[in-house]
Write a protein that holds these residues in place. Structure first.
Motif, PDB file in Angstrom:
ATOM      1  N   SER A 120     -22.694  33.294  24.499  1.00  0.00           N
ATOM      2  CA  SER A 120     -21.625  32.294  24.529  1.00  0.00           C
ATOM      3  C   SER A 120     -21.587  31.540  25.854  1.00  0.00           C
ATOM      4  N   VAL A 121     -21.346  30.251  25.797  1.00  0.00           N
ATOM      5  CA  VAL A 121     -21.182  29.456  27.025  1.00  0.00           C
ATOM      6  C   VAL A 121     -19.971  29.932  27.833  1.00  0.00           C
ATOM      7  N   LEU A 131     -23.706  26.379  39.843  1.00  0.00           N
ATOM      8  CA  LEU A 131     -24.962  26.004  39.174  1.00  0.00           C
ATOM      9  C   LEU A 131     -25.268  24.510  39.258  1.00  0.00           C
ATOM     10  N   ASP A 132     -26.549  24.202  39.349  1.00  0.00           N
ATOM     11  CA  ASP A 132     -27.009  22.814  39.244  1.00  0.00           C
ATOM     12  C   ASP A 132     -27.342  22.470  37.798  1.00  0.00           C
ATOM     13  N   LEU A 133     -27.603  23.510  37.000  1.00  0.00           N
ATOM     14  CA  LEU A 133     -28.070  23.260  35.636  1.00  0.00           C
ATOM     15  C   LEU A 133     -27.785  24.468  34.732  1.00  0.00           C
ATOM     16  N   VAL A 134     -27.415  24.179  33.502  1.00  0.00           N
ATOM     17  CA  VAL A 134     -27.366  25.222  32.462  1.00  0.00           C
ATOM     18  C   VAL A 134     -28.359  24.822  31.378  1.00  0.00           C
ATOM     19  N   LEU A 135     -29.230  25.740  31.031  1.00  0.00           N
ATOM     20  CA  LEU A 135     -30.216  25.484  29.975  1.00  0.00           C
ATOM     21  C   LEU A 135     -29.758  26.212  28.712  1.00  0.00           C
ATOM     22  N   ILE A 136     -29.420  25.441  27.692  1.00  0.00           N
ATOM     23  CA  ILE A 136     -29.025  26.032  26.413  1.00  0.00           C
ATOM     24  C   ILE A 136     -30.273  26.137  25.544  1.00  0.00           C
ATOM     25  N   MET A 137     -30.641  27.369  25.209  1.00  0.00           N
ATOM     26  CA  MET A 137     -31.787  27.564  24.310  1.00  0.00           C
ATOM     27  C   MET A 137     -31.362  27.190  22.887  1.00  0.00           C
ATOM     28  N   SER A 138     -32.102  26.283  22.292  1.00  0.00           N
ATOM     29  CA  SER A 138     -31.805  25.865  20.919  1.00  0.00           C
ATOM     30  C   SER A 138     -32.821  26.437  19.932  1.00  0.00           C
ATOM     31  N   THR A 152     -26.257  24.688  18.253  1.00  0.00           N
ATOM     32  CA  THR A 152     -26.414  24.171  19.617  1.00  0.00           C
ATOM     33  C   THR A 152     -25.428  23.038  19.922  1.00  0.00           C
ATOM     34  N   TYR A 153     -25.159  22.167  18.964  1.00  0.00           N
ATOM     35  CA  TYR A 153     -24.237  21.043  19.219  1.00  0.00           C
ATOM     36  C   TYR A 153     -22.880  21.561  19.666  1.00  0.00           C
ATOM     37  N   HIS A 154     -22.418  22.580  18.970  1.00  0.00           N
ATOM     38  CA  HIS A 154     -21.125  23.190  19.285  1.00  0.00           C
ATOM     39  C   HIS A 154     -21.145  23.756  20.707  1.00  0.00           C
ATOM     40  N   LYS A 155     -22.262  24.397  21.080  1.00  0.00           N
ATOM     41  CA  LYS A 155     -22.354  24.993  22.426  1.00  0.00           C
ATOM     42  C   LYS A 155     -22.371  23.915  23.509  1.00  0.00           C
ATOM     43  N   LEU A 159     -19.561  23.703  26.408  1.00  0.00           N
ATOM     44  CA  LEU A 159     -19.973  23.763  27.817  1.00  0.00           C
ATOM     45  C   LEU A 159     -19.549  22.497  28.551  1.00  0.00           C
ATOM     46  N   ARG A 160     -19.662  21.367  27.898  1.00  0.00           N
ATOM     47  CA  ARG A 160     -19.230  20.096  28.509  1.00  0.00           C
ATOM     48  C   ARG A 160     -17.757  20.202  28.918  1.00  0.00           C
ATOM     49  N   GLU A 161     -16.945  20.818  28.072  1.00  0.00           N
ATOM     50  CA  GLU A 161     -15.509  20.988  28.356  1.00  0.00           C
ATOM     51  C   GLU A 161     -15.305  21.934  29.551  1.00  0.00           C
ATOM     52  N   ILE A 162     -16.075  23.010  29.630  1.00  0.00           N
ATOM     53  CA  ILE A 162     -15.977  23.940  30.770  1.00  0.00           C
ATOM     54  C   ILE A 162     -16.361  23.216  32.058  1.00  0.00           C
TER      55      ILE A 162
END
Ligand code: DX5
Ligand code: ZN
Length: 215
Positions: A120-121, A131-138, A152-155, A159-162
């Motif tokens: 979970s994000v 962090l400079d970057l979060v990589l979401i594995m799709s 992945t879209y939901h994640k 994450l954008r909201e966080i």
């Protein structure tokens, strides 16, 4: 911010590595995505330091190194020396993630954390500001050319909201199964960096495919 494209070298022709690196140099791609697999964290082995050094020798763009490696703390300095610019470790592979992230930043590199499809994000809320970057594995990590996971879209949106709520500067990178059918929707959902392996390298005109992914 305009989105970035990071072609994955994993799908390149290793017998013609310099040619494929120069293709990326001469394209609209922004980064080289470099997948390191150790045969422990993922059920596959890709390549290590000599190959990364060879890529660095010819690349004119930053190396975005994705470590699918158990306990990556053992090798951070060597990845810097091999030429990494962005160094991403897996959330699931680090017991002391905060310490690992600080160690990457102390080397002068951009620090990323990757999360597997089941992670979970929300588990990133206490590290996101670092962090400079979060990589979401799709896809499940380990192989190129797999089918994109729709959750992945939901994640990305969560994450954008966080990131918004915490005023973090982290970029969101999506890795696995990115293609001509989903890339626009991923950007609309809030992705900043798209990795593409199979889509670029199996296309008849990789330079043009990269150009299309940039639009
Ligand atoms: C998968 C790797 C990906 C892979 C993406 O474990 O992390 O970077 O190369 O390849 P495609 O775009 O073919 O799914
Ligand atoms: Zn990757």
């Amino acid at each position: 911010m305009n989105h970035l494209i990071a072609p994955s070298v994993l799908s390149a022709d290793f017998g013609n590595l310099q040619r494929d690196i120069e293709m990326i140099n001469n394209s609209e791609a922004d980064w080289f995505h470099v997948d390191v697999m150790d045969g422990m964290f993922v059920p596959n082995i890709s390549f290590g330091f000599p190959v990364i050094k060879a890529i660095k020798k010819h690349a004119t763009k930053p190396l975005d190194v994705h470590l699918m490696v158990t306990d990556p703390d053992r090798y951070l300095t060597q990845f810097k020396e091999a030429g990494a610019d962005v160094l991403t470790v897996h959330f699931e592979a680090c017991i002391h993630l905060h310490r690992t992230v600080q160690a990457i930043k102390a080397l002068g590199l951009k620090a990323g954390v990757a999360i597997n499809p089941h992670t979970s994000v929300n588990l990133l809320t206490d590290i996101i500001s670092d962090l400079d970057l979060v990589l979401i594995m799709s896809v499940n990590p380990g192989f190129g050319g797999q089918k994109f996971i729709e959750n992945t879209y939901h994640k990305i949106a969560a994450l954008r909201e966080i990131i918004r709520a915490t005023k973090s500067k982290a970029m969101i990178e999506v890795d696995g199964g990115v293609d001509m059918n989903n890339y626009k929707k991923l950007i609309d959902a809030g992705a900043n960096v798209l990795v593409a392996g199979n889509t670029v390298f199996s296309s008849p005109d990789p330079v043009q495919t990269i150009s299309m992914l940039k639009k």
